[in-house]
Every structure is written in structure tokens, then in C-alpha cells.
Motif scaffolding. Sequence first.
Motif, PDB file in Angstrom:
ATOM      1  N   UNK A   1      53.005  57.600  61.031  1.00  0.00           N
ATOM      2  CA  UNK A   1      52.128  56.727  61.796  1.00  0.00           C
ATOM      3  C   UNK A   1      50.668  57.014  61.463  1.00  0.00           C
ATOM      4  N   UNK A   2      50.325  58.299  61.325  1.00  0.00           N
ATOM      5  CA  UNK A   2      48.949  58.648  60.970  1.00  0.00           C
ATOM      6  C   UNK A   2      48.564  58.061  59.618  1.00  0.00           C
ATOM      7  N   UNK A   3      49.500  58.102  58.667  1.00  0.00           N
ATOM      8  CA  UNK A   3      49.227  57.562  57.335  1.00  0.00           C
ATOM      9  C   UNK A   3      48.924  56.063  57.420  1.00  0.00           C
ATOM     10  N   UNK A   4      49.804  55.313  58.063  1.00  0.00           N
ATOM     11  CA  UNK A   4      49.597  53.870  58.167  1.00  0.00           C
ATOM     12  C   UNK A   4      48.348  53.533  58.971  1.00  0.00           C
ATOM     13  N   UNK A   5      48.086  54.281  60.031  1.00  0.00           N
ATOM     14  CA  UNK A   5      46.871  54.056  60.820  1.00  0.00           C
ATOM     15  C   UNK A   5      45.631  54.281  59.963  1.00  0.00           C
ATOM     16  N   UNK A   6      45.661  55.313  59.114  1.00  0.00           N
ATOM     17  CA  UNK A   6      44.527  55.605  58.245  1.00  0.00           C
ATOM     18  C   UNK A   6      44.297  54.543  57.190  1.00  0.00           C
ATOM     19  N   UNK A   7      45.380  53.995  56.649  1.00  0.00           N
ATOM     20  CA  UNK A   7      45.261  52.977  55.612  1.00  0.00           C
ATOM     21  C   UNK A   7      44.905  51.617  56.217  1.00  0.00           C
ATOM     22  N   UNK A   8      45.529  51.294  57.358  1.00  0.00           N
ATOM     23  CA  UNK A   8      45.413  49.947  57.922  1.00  0.00           C
ATOM     24  C   UNK A   8      44.440  49.825  59.086  1.00  0.00           C
ATOM     25  N   UNK A  10      44.717  51.012  62.221  1.00  0.00           N
ATOM     26  CA  UNK A  10      45.323  50.787  63.526  1.00  0.00           C
ATOM     27  C   UNK A  10      44.744  51.712  64.588  1.00  0.00           C
ATOM     28  N   UNK A  11      44.742  51.245  65.820  1.00  0.00           N
ATOM     29  CA  UNK A  11      44.564  52.094  66.987  1.00  0.00           C
ATOM     30  C   UNK A  11      45.969  52.500  67.406  1.00  0.00           C
ATOM     31  N   UNK A  12      46.220  53.796  67.494  1.00  0.00           N
ATOM     32  CA  UNK A  12      47.571  54.294  67.790  1.00  0.00           C
ATOM     33  C   UNK A  12      47.668  54.692  69.248  1.00  0.00           C
ATOM     34  N   UNK A  13      48.750  54.267  69.893  1.00  0.00           N
ATOM     35  CA  UNK A  13      49.009  54.600  71.295  1.00  0.00           C
ATOM     36  C   UNK A  13      50.366  55.275  71.382  1.00  0.00           C
ATOM     37  N   UNK A  14      50.410  56.440  72.036  1.00  0.00           N
ATOM     38  CA  UNK A  14      51.682  57.141  72.245  1.00  0.00           C
ATOM     39  C   UNK A  14      52.489  56.387  73.299  1.00  0.00           C
ATOM     40  N   UNK A  15      53.773  56.207  73.023  1.00  0.00           N
ATOM     41  CA  UNK A  15      54.690  55.508  73.926  1.00  0.00           C
ATOM     42  C   UNK A  15      55.707  56.509  74.483  1.00  0.00           C
ATOM     43  N   UNK A  16      56.418  56.152  75.547  1.00  0.00           N
ATOM     44  CA  UNK A  16      57.452  57.044  76.081  1.00  0.00           C
ATOM     45  C   UNK A  16      58.528  57.348  75.038  1.00  0.00           C
ATOM     46  N   UNK A  17      59.110  58.515  75.123  1.00  0.00           N
ATOM     47  CA  UNK A  17      60.204  58.890  74.238  1.00  0.00           C
ATOM     48  C   UNK A  17      59.796  59.316  72.848  1.00  0.00           C
ATOM     49  N   UNK A  18      58.522  59.612  72.634  1.00  0.00           N
ATOM     50  CA  UNK A  18      58.085  60.080  71.319  1.00  0.00           C
ATOM     51  C   UNK A  18      57.758  58.982  70.331  1.00  0.00           C
ATOM     52  N   UNK A  20      55.408  55.576  68.954  1.00  0.00           N
ATOM     53  CA  UNK A  20      53.992  55.218  68.858  1.00  0.00           C
ATOM     54  C   UNK A  20      53.871  53.748  68.513  1.00  0.00           C
ATOM     55  N   UNK A  21      52.815  53.112  68.986  1.00  0.00           N
ATOM     56  CA  UNK A  21      52.538  51.731  68.595  1.00  0.00           C
ATOM     57  C   UNK A  21      51.187  51.686  67.885  1.00  0.00           C
ATOM     58  N   UNK A  22      51.085  50.801  66.899  1.00  0.00           N
ATOM     59  CA  UNK A  22      49.857  50.606  66.142  1.00  0.00           C
ATOM     60  C   UNK A  22      49.295  49.231  66.456  1.00  0.00           C
ATOM     61  N   UNK A  23      48.029  49.200  66.861  1.00  0.00           N
ATOM     62  CA  UNK A  23      47.402  47.964  67.320  1.00  0.00           C
ATOM     63  C   UNK A  23      46.221  47.571  66.456  1.00  0.00           C
ATOM     64  N   UNK A  24      46.036  46.257  66.278  1.00  0.00           N
ATOM     65  CA  UNK A  24      44.852  45.676  65.664  1.00  0.00           C
ATOM     66  C   UNK A  24      44.232  44.823  66.764  1.00  0.00           C
ATOM     67  N   UNK A  25      43.156  45.312  67.351  1.00  0.00           N
ATOM     68  CA  UNK A  25      42.586  44.620  68.503  1.00  0.00           C
ATOM     69  C   UNK A  25      43.600  44.563  69.627  1.00  0.00           C
ATOM     70  N   UNK A  26      43.888  43.359  70.102  1.00  0.00           N
ATOM     71  CA  UNK A  26      44.830  43.188  71.203  1.00  0.00           C
ATOM     72  C   UNK A  26      46.226  42.808  70.739  1.00  0.00           C
ATOM     73  N   UNK A  27      46.495  42.907  69.427  1.00  0.00           N
ATOM     74  CA  UNK A  27      47.811  42.512  68.901  1.00  0.00           C
ATOM     75  C   UNK A  27      48.560  43.724  68.351  1.00  0.00           C
ATOM     76  N   UNK A  28      49.813  43.829  68.752  1.00  0.00           N
ATOM     77  CA  UNK A  28      50.698  44.872  68.249  1.00  0.00           C
ATOM     78  C   UNK A  28      51.012  44.595  66.786  1.00  0.00           C
TER      79      UNK A  28
END
Length: 197
Positions: A1-8, A10-18, A20-28
Motif C-alpha cells: 500500500x505504501x508503494x502504490x500510495x507513493x507512486x499514485x 493516494x491518501x491512505x486510511x487504515x480500516x478495521x481488520x488490518x 487499508x483504503x487509498x483515496x484520491x480526494x473524495x473517491x476511493x
Amino acid sequence: MDFLAGVLGWTVIAEPGGSFSGWVGDRLAAQVVAGERGWRLVFGGDEARELTHDSSVDTGRVLHGPWAPPPRHGEPCWVEYLTSEPDESNAYWKRELGWETAKGSRGLGLYTSSRHGDPRPVAGSMSSCFAGFFGWSLYFAVDDLEAACARASGLDGEVVSEPLSLPIGLIASIKGPRGGSCALLEKPAGWGGAWSG
């Protein structure tokens, strides 16, 4: 997730159960689910159900695709199905999602849908030339392909295929330091880049 967030970007948000979601503005843009491998695609449809090759149908609002807003940097912008049996695959996707097939340029296949009006390209199709790889390949939009490839290399990833001009547009493919690959498409005007019409 860190790799893709760095390239793309993304704003990364931790979700339940381990997860993560990657966001561009208000879109998943994507969700990384603990314990799952590879991309899992969710298509819009009338009835929620599982499909083959790590895909499913959901009845909710489609976040990305030919009828969604144009993709921004870091968002999904195209999918391509790699198969060794094109005729069988075409029959499956036509039956399950109501897609039609059309010829793209250079012999590449296109899946189109008239779900919301005039037919639009929804996915690509091609015979797999990668040893043992079949299934969905995912493309993400980037504003500057060379810069995105440089970021991938700088984050210990690999540029699997250097920038190349294809009928869809200028693309490259990358792979993260712990696996996982995707394609990048520079400045797509809409879903499917140059095929968006």
C-alpha cells in the motif's frame, strides 16, 4: 500500500481488520484487504454475485468506469482481461454482464456495454502472452508517466515495461518491491484513454 500510495499520491486510511483504503480526494481508488492477493474487480450490475477470476458484481454506485467522472491522477482508468481462450471468455462476460465484443486496433479486443445508453468501451481483452498469467490487469491514471516510473523505481519497485505508445495511449507497467503489479496510463481523457471516444 505504501508503494502504490507513493507512486499514485493516494491518501491512505487504515480500516478495521488490518486493511487499508487509498483515496484520491473524495473517491476511493483501491482497498487493500489483509490476506488477499492481487486485484479484485467489482463491476456494477442488477444482482450482487461472485464472478470468475477475482471479480464480482455489486449493485451500488459505480465509482470508476465509462459512466463515472473522468479519472484523476491515481484513480483506476481501465481494465484488461488476459485469457488463453478468447471465445470462451467472450461468451462468459456477455452472459454474466451483458457485454458485447468489438475489435480494437492492432487486433486487441474490446468489451462494450450499453447499460446506460450508447455502447461504451468497458474493458479490453487480449490473449495472454505472459507465462501462466490469466485474469484482470488494472490501469491507473497518472499525470506524468515518466515521473511516476521514476517514483516507482525510487520506492524500490520495478518498471516492468518502459513507457510505450499503444492505441489506448502512453502506458508503462510497474511492480512493487513485495510483488503486485499494475499498468499506468498517462492523462486519460476518460475511462479507456483514447478508446473513451
